[in-house]
Design a protein around this motif. Structure first.
Motif, PDB file in Angstrom:
ATOM      1  N   UNK A  91      52.346  70.192  43.663  1.00 56.07           N
ATOM      2  CA  UNK A  91      51.979  70.296  45.080  1.00 56.07           C
ATOM      3  C   UNK A  91      52.980  71.244  45.739  1.00 56.07           C
ATOM      4  N   UNK A  92      52.470  72.336  46.306  1.00 54.10           N
ATOM      5  CA  UNK A  92      53.326  73.346  46.942  1.00 54.10           C
ATOM      6  C   UNK A  92      53.245  73.188  48.452  1.00 54.10           C
ATOM      7  N   UNK A  93      54.408  73.164  49.123  1.00 53.05           N
ATOM      8  CA  UNK A  93      54.418  73.032  50.584  1.00 53.05           C
ATOM      9  C   UNK A  93      54.725  74.392  51.198  1.00 53.05           C
ATOM     10  N   UNK A  94      53.713  74.916  51.866  1.00 49.11           N
ATOM     11  CA  UNK A  94      53.778  76.295  52.361  1.00 49.11           C
ATOM     12  C   UNK A  94      53.980  76.314  53.872  1.00 49.11           C
ATOM     13  N   UNK A  95      55.132  76.816  54.342  1.00 53.70           N
ATOM     14  CA  UNK A  95      55.356  76.890  55.796  1.00 53.70           C
ATOM     15  C   UNK A  95      54.437  77.918  56.452  1.00 53.70           C
ATOM     16  N   UNK A  96      53.832  77.502  57.578  1.00 56.42           N
ATOM     17  CA  UNK A  96      52.925  78.403  58.302  1.00 56.42           C
ATOM     18  C   UNK A  96      53.248  78.364  59.790  1.00 56.42           C
ATOM     19  N   UNK A  97      53.343  79.521  60.404  1.00 63.32           N
ATOM     20  CA  UNK A  97      53.511  79.581  61.856  1.00 63.32           C
ATOM     21  C   UNK A  97      52.130  79.803  62.476  1.00 63.32           C
ATOM     22  N   UNK A 212      47.966  72.536  47.483  1.00 62.70           N
ATOM     23  CA  UNK A 212      48.694  73.253  48.540  1.00 62.70           C
ATOM     24  C   UNK A 212      48.642  72.418  49.815  1.00 62.70           C
ATOM     25  N   UNK A 213      49.803  72.301  50.471  1.00 62.95           N
ATOM     26  CA  UNK A 213      49.843  71.682  51.792  1.00 62.95           C
ATOM     27  C   UNK A 213      50.571  72.647  52.719  1.00 62.95           C
ATOM     28  N   UNK A 214      50.029  72.830  53.924  1.00 63.36           N
ATOM     29  CA  UNK A 214      50.663  73.744  54.869  1.00 63.36           C
ATOM     30  C   UNK A 214      51.559  72.955  55.820  1.00 63.36           C
ATOM     31  N   UNK A 215      52.754  73.468  56.079  1.00 68.90           N
ATOM     32  CA  UNK A 215      53.692  72.816  57.000  1.00 68.90           C
ATOM     33  C   UNK A 215      53.846  73.687  58.237  1.00 68.90           C
ATOM     34  N   UNK A 216      53.559  73.130  59.434  1.00 67.06           N
ATOM     35  CA  UNK A 216      53.683  73.954  60.648  1.00 67.06           C
ATOM     36  C   UNK A 216      55.148  74.255  60.951  1.00 67.06           C
ATOM     37  N   UNK A 217      55.453  75.497  61.267  1.00 63.02           N
ATOM     38  CA  UNK A 217      56.824  75.883  61.628  1.00 63.02           C
ATOM     39  C   UNK A 217      56.805  76.715  62.912  1.00 63.02           C
TER      40      UNK A 217
END
Lengths: 243, 282
Positions: A91-97, A212-217
């Motif tokens: 599981x990859x945690x991908x930071x997204x703005x 994939x999980x997106x992390x809000x930044x």
């Protein structure tokens, strides 16, 4: 479980194997298990195995006179007891703005769906997505698992330029543009992570079957991570998944 | 070294492309007309797949800073060595300071320059083939220096008995197999595919060739699946697109035909307004 597969010669050197025409995780698992079994046989005449949602393409080095032998060999592998695939899913945690500066189509999606911008963003980062395969562009992941409320048709006229790292929605799917490209999807944010690196082996960190999980930044965090990625020291947060 | 004085319309360094990276979404790339590249290399005694210079529609102007031997094959772009016209498919000795240039396009669309020992270029994922975002540059530009080793030979025997069949360059017959979705076409559509001549539209490049005439199309798009060079897709508007060497690895349009590999070479020598006809192999 075994599916009713179709084996079709495709050109002079390839065999296309087709599963039922649906996007389903059990189909993905069966394709990956079959691919793994073929790879374990180490068949010297095979150049490459490629997969998509419901198909596996096997390409041989030389022209096949008659595909019967190759197809029978593949069928025998499929119907033999399945091997345990020892490569693990990640599981990859991908930071997204998701700021307006990047999310240039959030307003349009909001008008189309009737959801607020915040609601759209939340629904996007709350989901866990499955990597089905890589295609379209080097490092472009086809992801399944988009929230039903976020499904929106592609733009009728594609944008000529979508920035590298753009996170977008279109045609019932979501994805990240690994490089600048024309594209017909709606852009909702941007990630500082590189999804394709020519220097790396393999060039993509994610593989079919991963999540994939997106992390809000914030924009500030985006700039910080971007600097670390550029310096080659950023480590993508990840964890091994056990089924 | 070989200096690029003028780059021409679209000139790049190509070998036979990338194997084993399509599952990362990386196109195969490589020479559009393999037959011409093989011929140019073989005449010099090179391995068939060593890097060559591929020129499209208009030739480049190249200044040699080494003594070596070259051949030019494929399209006839009226090649000249120091303003003197030179023959295609023949070994030519070039000396330091010589300039290779090209004039009018007389036949075909893509021409190849092979150099004794092959051209040297950065290998990325097993190939030097230039492609956007994979190699540093996607085309050669004015001022670029191409690496070629000087030849130790003073003389190379011309093999007078070599007869080459170049009829494919002007052939319009494209040999095809049925594609995975061929059987979804109606009898009428299948008939149209093989009875009509199709004209090359203005939309063609190393990724694909779009054809002008349309088929009545009622086929639904497919769930994104795998494609490769030579796949013929039918778009919702009824247009046919023949994918070529730089094509994407996946696509969502029905794949109605697949070109025989040799026929991709025929197509690579075609340009806007010329016609092709599909012939089913089996």
């Amino acid at each position: 479980m075994s599916f009713n597969l179709l084996f079709k010669p495709f050109g002079e050197r390839s065999i296309l194997i087709e599963w039922p025409s649906e996007i389903r995780e059990d189909i993905l698992k069966d394709i990956l298990a079959f691919k793994y079994s073929i790879e374990q046989k180490n068949i010297k005449s095979i150049v490459e195995l490629k997969l998509a949602y419901n198909s596996l393409l096997i390409t041989y080095y030389s022209i096949c006179r008659n595909f019967e032998n190759e197809i029978n060999q593949l069928k025998n592998i499929y119907f033999a007891p399945k091997l345990n695939n020892d490569s693990m899913s990640v599981l990859w945690k991908i930071p997204v703005c998701y700021d307006d500066f990047f999310g240039v189509d959030l307003k349009h999606i909001s008008e189309f769906t009737g959801l607020s911008k915040n609601d759209i963003i939340k629904r996007h980062y709350n989901a866990v997505y499955t990597v089905y395969f890589i295609g379209f562009l080097p490092g472009f992941l086809y992801l399944g698992g988009l929230d039903d409320y976020l499904k929106i048709p592609r733009k009728s006229t594609p944008r000529l330029k979508i920035d590298k790292g753009s996170v977008a929605i279109g045609g019932h799917q979501t994805g990240v543009y690994p490089m600048e490209s024309p594209g017909g999807w709606h852009v909702i944010g941007n990630t500082p992570i590189s999804f394709f690196n020519v220097e790396n082996t393999p060039p993509c960190f994610a593989k079919p079957g991963d999540k994939i999980k997106f992390l809000p930044i914030s924009n500030k965090e985006y700039q910080d991570i971007k600097a670390l990625v550029k310096a080659g020291v950023y480590q993508i947060e990840s964890e091994v998944i056990c089924d | 070294m070989i200096e690029v004085l003028h780059a021409g319309f679209y000139t790049s360094i190509q070998d036979f492309g990338r194997r084993g990276y399509q599952s990362y979404g990386v196109p195969v790339a490589g020479v559009m007309d393999k037959q011409a590249a093989i011929l140019a290399n073989s005449l010099l005694g090179n391995a068939p797949d060593v890097p060559v210079i591929e020129m499209t529609m208009t030739g480049a102007t190249l200044k040699f800073e080494v003594n070596t031997f070259i051949t030019v094959s494929g399209a006839n772009m009226s090649p000249k060595l120091n303003e003197r016209s030179m023959e295609l498919n023949k070994i030519m000795k070039v000396n330091q300071g010589d300039v290779l240039s090209f004039g009018t396009l007389k036949s075909g669309f893509r021409s190849y320059v092979a150099v004794l020992g092959g051209i040297k270029s950065e290998v990325v994922m097993g190939s030097v083939s230039m492609y956007q975002a994979i190699t540093k540059h996607e085309v050669l530009r004015k001022g670029d220096k191409i690496i070629a080793n000087p030849s130790k030979l003073d003389f190379m025997e011309q093999n007078a008995s070599v007869r080459v069949d170049l009829s494919y360059i002007n052939s319009k017959n494209i040999h095809v197999f049925k594609g995975p979705e061929f059987d979804r076409l109606s009898e009428q559509q299948q008939y149209s595919l093989f009875s009509k001549d199709f004209t090359i539209s203005k939309n063609h490049n190393r990724m694909g060739y779009q054809l002008q005439e349309t088929l009545d199309n009622s086929l639904e798009p497919i769930i994104t699946s795998l494609v490769m060079p030579g796949t013929v897709q039918l778009t919702p508007s009824g247009k046919l697109i023949i994918l070529t060497r730089d094509c994407q690895t996946t696509g969502g349009y029905p794949r109605v035909l697949q070109l025989e590999e040799k026929s991709i070479n025929i197509l690579a020598q075609k340009f806007t307004g010329q016609s092709v006809k599909f012939q089913l192999l089996c």
